[in-house]
Design a protein around this motif. Structure first.
Motif, PDB file in Angstrom:
ATOM      1  N   ALA A  87       0.833  -1.204   0.000  1.00  0.00           N
ATOM      2  CA  ALA A  87       0.000   0.000   0.000  1.00  0.00           C
ATOM      3  C   ALA A  87       0.868   1.255   0.000  1.00  0.00           C
ATOM      4  N   PHE A  88       1.954   1.247   0.795  1.00  0.00           N
ATOM      5  CA  PHE A  88       2.873   2.396   0.830  1.00  0.00           C
ATOM      6  C   PHE A  88       3.366   2.730  -0.569  1.00  0.00           C
ATOM      7  N   ARG A  89       3.798   1.702  -1.281  1.00  0.00           N
ATOM      8  CA  ARG A  89       4.389   1.923  -2.599  1.00  0.00           C
ATOM      9  C   ARG A  89       3.383   2.539  -3.557  1.00  0.00           C
ATOM     10  N   THR A  90       2.104   2.279  -3.287  1.00  0.00           N
ATOM     11  CA  THR A  90       1.092   2.840  -4.175  1.00  0.00           C
ATOM     12  C   THR A  90       0.456   4.068  -3.536  1.00  0.00           C
ATOM     13  N   GLY A  91       1.166   4.669  -2.566  1.00  0.00           N
ATOM     14  CA  GLY A  91       0.740   5.947  -2.020  1.00  0.00           C
ATOM     15  C   GLY A  91      -0.377   5.864  -0.995  1.00  0.00           C
ATOM     16  N   LEU A  92      -0.639   4.673  -0.465  1.00  0.00           N
ATOM     17  CA  LEU A  92      -1.729   4.526   0.503  1.00  0.00           C
ATOM     18  C   LEU A  92      -1.165   4.038   1.837  1.00  0.00           C
ATOM     19  N   ILE A 222       8.241  -8.813  -8.232  1.00  0.00           N
ATOM     20  CA  ILE A 222       8.096  -8.795  -9.698  1.00  0.00           C
ATOM     21  C   ILE A 222       6.993  -7.821 -10.101  1.00  0.00           C
ATOM     22  N   ILE A 223       5.841  -7.906  -9.425  1.00  0.00           N
ATOM     23  CA  ILE A 223       4.724  -7.018  -9.800  1.00  0.00           C
ATOM     24  C   ILE A 223       5.147  -5.560  -9.709  1.00  0.00           C
ATOM     25  N   LEU A 224       5.808  -5.211  -8.601  1.00  0.00           N
ATOM     26  CA  LEU A 224       6.130  -3.795  -8.396  1.00  0.00           C
ATOM     27  C   LEU A 224       7.228  -3.311  -9.329  1.00  0.00           C
ATOM     28  N   ASN A 225       8.182  -4.177  -9.634  1.00  0.00           N
ATOM     29  CA  ASN A 225       9.350  -3.697 -10.370  1.00  0.00           C
ATOM     30  C   ASN A 225       9.413  -4.091 -11.831  1.00  0.00           C
ATOM     31  N   ARG A 226       8.618  -5.071 -12.222  1.00  0.00           N
ATOM     32  CA  ARG A 226       8.797  -5.585 -13.578  1.00  0.00           C
ATOM     33  C   ARG A 226       7.523  -5.568 -14.424  1.00  0.00           C
ATOM     34  N   THR A 227       6.401  -5.110 -13.883  1.00  0.00           N
ATOM     35  CA  THR A 227       5.183  -5.192 -14.697  1.00  0.00           C
ATOM     36  C   THR A 227       4.571  -3.799 -14.911  1.00  0.00           C
ATOM     37  N   VAL A 228       3.808  -3.702 -15.987  1.00  0.00           N
ATOM     38  CA  VAL A 228       3.096  -2.457 -16.294  1.00  0.00           C
ATOM     39  C   VAL A 228       2.095  -2.153 -15.186  1.00  0.00           C
ATOM     40  N   PHE A 229       1.448  -3.218 -14.723  1.00  0.00           N
ATOM     41  CA  PHE A 229       0.454  -3.078 -13.663  1.00  0.00           C
ATOM     42  C   PHE A 229       1.064  -2.417 -12.423  1.00  0.00           C
ATOM     43  N   GLY A 230       2.222  -2.947 -12.020  1.00  0.00           N
ATOM     44  CA  GLY A 230       2.897  -2.390 -10.849  1.00  0.00           C
ATOM     45  C   GLY A 230       3.318  -0.956 -11.081  1.00  0.00           C
ATOM     46  N   TYR A 231       3.788  -0.690 -12.295  1.00  0.00           N
ATOM     47  CA  TYR A 231       4.220   0.663 -12.632  1.00  0.00           C
ATOM     48  C   TYR A 231       3.057   1.637 -12.516  1.00  0.00           C
ATOM     49  N   GLU A 232       1.901   1.200 -13.007  1.00  0.00           N
ATOM     50  CA  GLU A 232       0.709   2.060 -12.921  1.00  0.00           C
ATOM     51  C   GLU A 232       0.319   2.318 -11.474  1.00  0.00           C
ATOM     52  N   LEU A 233       0.355   1.241 -10.672  1.00  0.00           N
ATOM     53  CA  LEU A 233      -0.004   1.406  -9.257  1.00  0.00           C
ATOM     54  C   LEU A 233       0.906   2.428  -8.594  1.00  0.00           C
ATOM     55  N   LYS A 234       2.210   2.311  -8.862  1.00  0.00           N
ATOM     56  CA  LYS A 234       3.162   3.245  -8.248  1.00  0.00           C
ATOM     57  C   LYS A 234       2.942   4.662  -8.763  1.00  0.00           C
ATOM     58  N   SER A 235       2.636   4.781 -10.061  1.00  0.00           N
ATOM     59  CA  SER A 235       2.443   6.118 -10.626  1.00  0.00           C
ATOM     60  C   SER A 235       1.268   6.819  -9.967  1.00  0.00           C
ATOM     61  N   VAL A 236       0.176   6.088  -9.788  1.00  0.00           N
ATOM     62  CA  VAL A 236      -0.988   6.678  -9.140  1.00  0.00           C
ATOM     63  C   VAL A 236      -0.613   7.117  -7.726  1.00  0.00           C
ATOM     64  N   ARG A 252      -9.534   2.929 -10.305  1.00  0.00           N
ATOM     65  CA  ARG A 252      -9.419   1.477 -10.338  1.00  0.00           C
ATOM     66  C   ARG A 252      -8.149   1.034  -9.629  1.00  0.00           C
ATOM     67  N   ASN A 253      -7.060   1.756  -9.860  1.00  0.00           N
ATOM     68  CA  ASN A 253      -5.788   1.357  -9.255  1.00  0.00           C
ATOM     69  C   ASN A 253      -5.798   1.492  -7.744  1.00  0.00           C
ATOM     70  N   ILE A 254      -6.454   2.528  -7.231  1.00  0.00           N
ATOM     71  CA  ILE A 254      -6.536   2.682  -5.771  1.00  0.00           C
ATOM     72  C   ILE A 254      -7.293   1.505  -5.159  1.00  0.00           C
ATOM     73  N   VAL A 255      -8.426   1.178  -5.767  1.00  0.00           N
ATOM     74  CA  VAL A 255      -9.220   0.059  -5.246  1.00  0.00           C
ATOM     75  C   VAL A 255      -8.414  -1.230  -5.309  1.00  0.00           C
ATOM     76  N   LEU A 256      -7.763  -1.452  -6.471  1.00  0.00           N
ATOM     77  CA  LEU A 256      -6.996  -2.690  -6.625  1.00  0.00           C
ATOM     78  C   LEU A 256      -5.878  -2.780  -5.599  1.00  0.00           C
ATOM     79  N   SER A 257      -5.193  -1.675  -5.362  1.00  0.00           N
ATOM     80  CA  SER A 257      -4.042  -1.803  -4.474  1.00  0.00           C
ATOM     81  C   SER A 257      -4.488  -2.029  -3.033  1.00  0.00           C
ATOM     82  N   MET A 258      -5.609  -1.424  -2.620  1.00  0.00           N
ATOM     83  CA  MET A 258      -6.118  -1.729  -1.279  1.00  0.00           C
ATOM     84  C   MET A 258      -6.614  -3.173  -1.205  1.00  0.00           C
TER      85      MET A 258
END
Lengths: 376, 323
Positions: A87-92, A222-236, A252-258
């Motif tokens: 959650a921290f990595r995605t700003g939550l 892997i998700i956080l560092n190597r995927t588009v999905f992780g990149y999007e989560l971090k960007s948000v 969508r990304n906020i809901v998904l990351s929580m």
């Protein structure tokens, strides 16, 4: 000559922002241990040194048995740590891990008590059930944040207490063992298996939860560092508006990351209680593991592998605390140490800025602080 | 009719006993947030205040023969001071070190019960600190004779109730009618504007946090004196409930009173519903009533947070460079 070596070492440190962050983590740990040691000195000066060494190295004292128990204690904390860190990595800020863990624990135990017909799949379904319950609980905070602009810290605090009372209520209504005033025991088929670990760590309680923890650590890395999905989560997480401008679906990304964060805490709850000899109790008390996860996430710099190491370190302290009673110290000293570590890790940004400034003056290197691992 | 009245006379003093500490701690949180520092450490500060206050009461009880209400008063003061001192850590982290305020508060929340239980177990070999626990005022002389009001406010009351009401009124006036109050509010709303007018942001924020610490510390002692005769190292979520009162009351003293009344009523119902005819028939588990305040707060948040009444700068460390 010597001067040049020091200079070179400093330059190398200054050019690697991660090591500055790691430095602040280590400083927090050392501060916590020092405070703990001082308290022990005040309470019982004679036994303070052996007692303190027991905290640090107690996990070695009974060989493979105590080392196995260190892993056993560490696993739930690794998982709640991963939950908070993700959650921290995605700003939550997921302060609600304890509520998600509670919901996961109850669901897992419910399945563990009642669904014996599943046979060999029983424990897997129970863990998955715990995961889903945690995910649902986490997603509530995510939905409120995304669509109603409710700060996730505030909603999570409320959800923690709702989960706590709900747990008590559901235990009494559905799986109560009146004789012992606690939840009924999960069937043996729902216990997390031990596989060959029983032979490596004879006598200890360790189970394959440790493999689940390792697997999830790698997966999140892997998700956080190597995927588009992780990149999007971090960007948000960095900048919601910029991410939206770049075409990402911020809500969508906020809901998904929580949801993911909650799922991790839910698994932690399942693993904690799907073992022999541990029972859910209707006691209206928040489970501390969720809050300890915050400390572990901070110490691990919110990086999955760091969190894993920090979690196992916690397991070692916990195991050490278990032996501490030999020296007439109360095991709460561990909680005191953890609390002090959290307190000082809250200073990390200040320490990083200070160290970076020091290095800049010293070697003239341009130090850029690593963004993203630190918290504003 | 007279039976209903009897139930009201029975319940109201209980509600009042819960409502006053809730409102008081929520008012503390209001001071802190209005000055710009979020304080979710209330729970921990209450534990610390309660622990130190109750320990002192225990030793005063053993060493002297002071009248009970004086002992209670001393305990409340000492608890307030302990909370005041303990909240300094949160103030230092959030104001000077510009830390994440949630993290430092979490540290305080974990530290307080750990140290309380550690010390209690080290001294008494048990986590419990037991006091004689007779601090209920059965009847206030003369005043309890007044019809209706006497029954509602002056029987089965606590000293802390009256003290709390006075403090609540005084501090509300301070926050809204004095220069200090205006400064506190400005620091939470627009610290840069306040700074440009010569207000010392750091000092004002310290005042805000330390007042909240003192109130929470006192609240911890009230909690123990009103609901138990011993201290177990916990105030069972009362601090977080006060936070919910603050939010449900939308950061406004009068609404905080309404919210505190509602939450206190739920607390009382949860523990006494079997004695209330109407609720006895519904047969809901006590946990439903305990849960209700938190659910209600979530619902309120969901509907009003788009135009939230929260102080704008609450939670943000003050950074001169952003001016």
């Amino acid at each position: 000559m010597r001067r040049r070596i020091v200079q070179g070492a400093l330059e190398r440190v200054a050019n690697r922002p991660a090591s500055i962050s790691a430095f602040s983590s280590i400083l927090a740990i050392v501060s916590g241990l020092v405070v703990g040691f001082v308290i022990m000195l005040i309470v019982n000066p004679g036994d303070a040194v052996p007692g303190f060494l027991t905290i640090l190295f107690g996990w070695l004292s009974e060989g493979s048995r105590s080392a196995g128990d260190m892993l056993y204690f560490g696993v739930p904390i690794v998982l709640t740590g991963l939950s908070v860190a993700f959650a921290f990595r995605t700003g939550l800020f997921n302060i609600g891990a304890t509520g998600q863990l509670t919901m996961g624990a109850f669901t897992a135990v419910y399945i563990g008590v009642n669904w014996g017909f599943l046979g060999a799949f029983h424990w897997i379904v129970a863990v998955l059930g715990g995961m889903i319950a945690g995910a649902v609980w986490g997603s509530i905070a995510g939905l409120l944040k995304a669509f109603r602009n409710v700060h996730e810290v505030v909603s999570s605090i409320m959800l923690n207490y709702i989960a706590m009372y709900m747990n008590t209520m559901l235990i009494i209504q559905l799986i109560y063992n009146r004789q012992y005033a606690r939840a009924r025991s999960p069937l043996p088929s729902a216990h997390i298996p031990t596989w060959f670990l029983r032979d490596i760590f004879p006598g200890s309680s360790v189970n394959i939860g440790i493999f689940i923890a390792i697997g999830l650590t790698i997966l999140l890395h892997i998700i956080l560092n190597r995927t588009v999905f992780g990149y999007e989560l971090k960007s948000v997480g960095f900048n919601r508006d910029a991410a939206k401008y770049a075409g990402m679906n911020a809500k969508r990304n906020i809901v998904l990351s929580m949801t993911i964060s909650g799922a991790l805490a839910g698994i932690a709850g399942a693993i904690m209680f799907l073992v022999a000899g541990r029972h859910l109790e209707p006691v209206n008390q928040l489970m501390q593991e969720g809050f300890t996860g915050i400390a572990i996430a901070l110490l691990g710099l919110s990086a999955p592998i760091g969190v894993f190491l920090a979690g196992i370190f916690y397991g070692a302290l916990e195991q050490g605390g278990y032996y501490l009673q030999l020296y007439d110290f109360m095991p709460e000293i561990i909680d005191i140490i953890i609390a002090v570590i959290i307190y000082f890790s809250a200073f990390s940004l200040f320490i990083q800025t200070y160290v970076a400034g020091y290095l800049r003056r010293k070697v003239g290197a341009e130090v850029e602080l690593q963004q993203g691992t630190e918290l504003k | 009719m007279s039976q209903t009245l009897g139930i009201v006379y029975f319940l109201f003093p209980l509600v009042l006993a819960s409502m006053v500490p809730l409102a008081l701690v929520a008012l503390g949180a209001l001071f802190s947030e209005r000055s710009g520092v979020i304080n979710i450490a209330l729970e921990g500060i209450m534990v610390m205040g309660g622990f130190v206050g109750v320990m002192s009461i225990r030793y005063i009880e053993m060493a002297t023969t002071l009248p009970p209400q004086l002992i209670a008063f001393l305990g409340l003061l000492i608890g307030a001071f302990a909370g005041f001192a303990f909240s300094f850590f949160h103030a230092y982290a959030s104001i000077n070190m510009k830390s994440n305020q949630i993290i430092s508060a979490t540290a305080l929340n974990l530290f307080a019960p750990a140290i309380a239980v550690f010390v209690a177990r080290t001294i008494f070999l048990s986590r419990r600190v037991v006091i004689s626990g007779n601090y209920l005022i059965r009847e206030v002389p003369i005043l309890s004779e007044i019809p209706i009001i006497g029954n509602l406010f002056f029987t089965r009351a606590y000293l802390s109730t009256y003290l709390g009401i006075v403090i609540f009124i005084v501090l509300t006036i301070v926050l809204y009618k004095t220069r200090l109050g205006l400064r506190i509010r400005s620091c939470g709303e627009n610290p840069h504007a306040a700074d440009s007018l010569g207000v010392n942001i750091y000092r004002i924020r310290y005042i805000g946090v330390l007042i909240s610490g003192a109130l929470a510390g006192m609240g911890g002692v009230i909690f123990v004196l009103s609901f138990a005769t011993r201290f177990d190292g916990t105030v069972v979520g009362f601090g977080f409930l006060a936070l919910a009162v603050l939010i449900f009351g939308q950061w406004h003293p009068l609404k905080i009173l309404y919210a505190a009344f509602f939450f206190a009523a739920m607390r009382v119902v949860a523990s006494t519903y079997s004695g209330i005819p109407v609720l006895q028939d519904i047969r809901l588990p006590a946990e439903v009533y305990r849960m209700l305040p938190y659910v209600a707060t979530l619902v309120v948040l969901a509907f009003v947070s788009k135009k939230s009444q929260a102080p704008r700068a609450a939670g943000e460390p003050y950074d001169v460079g952003k001016r």
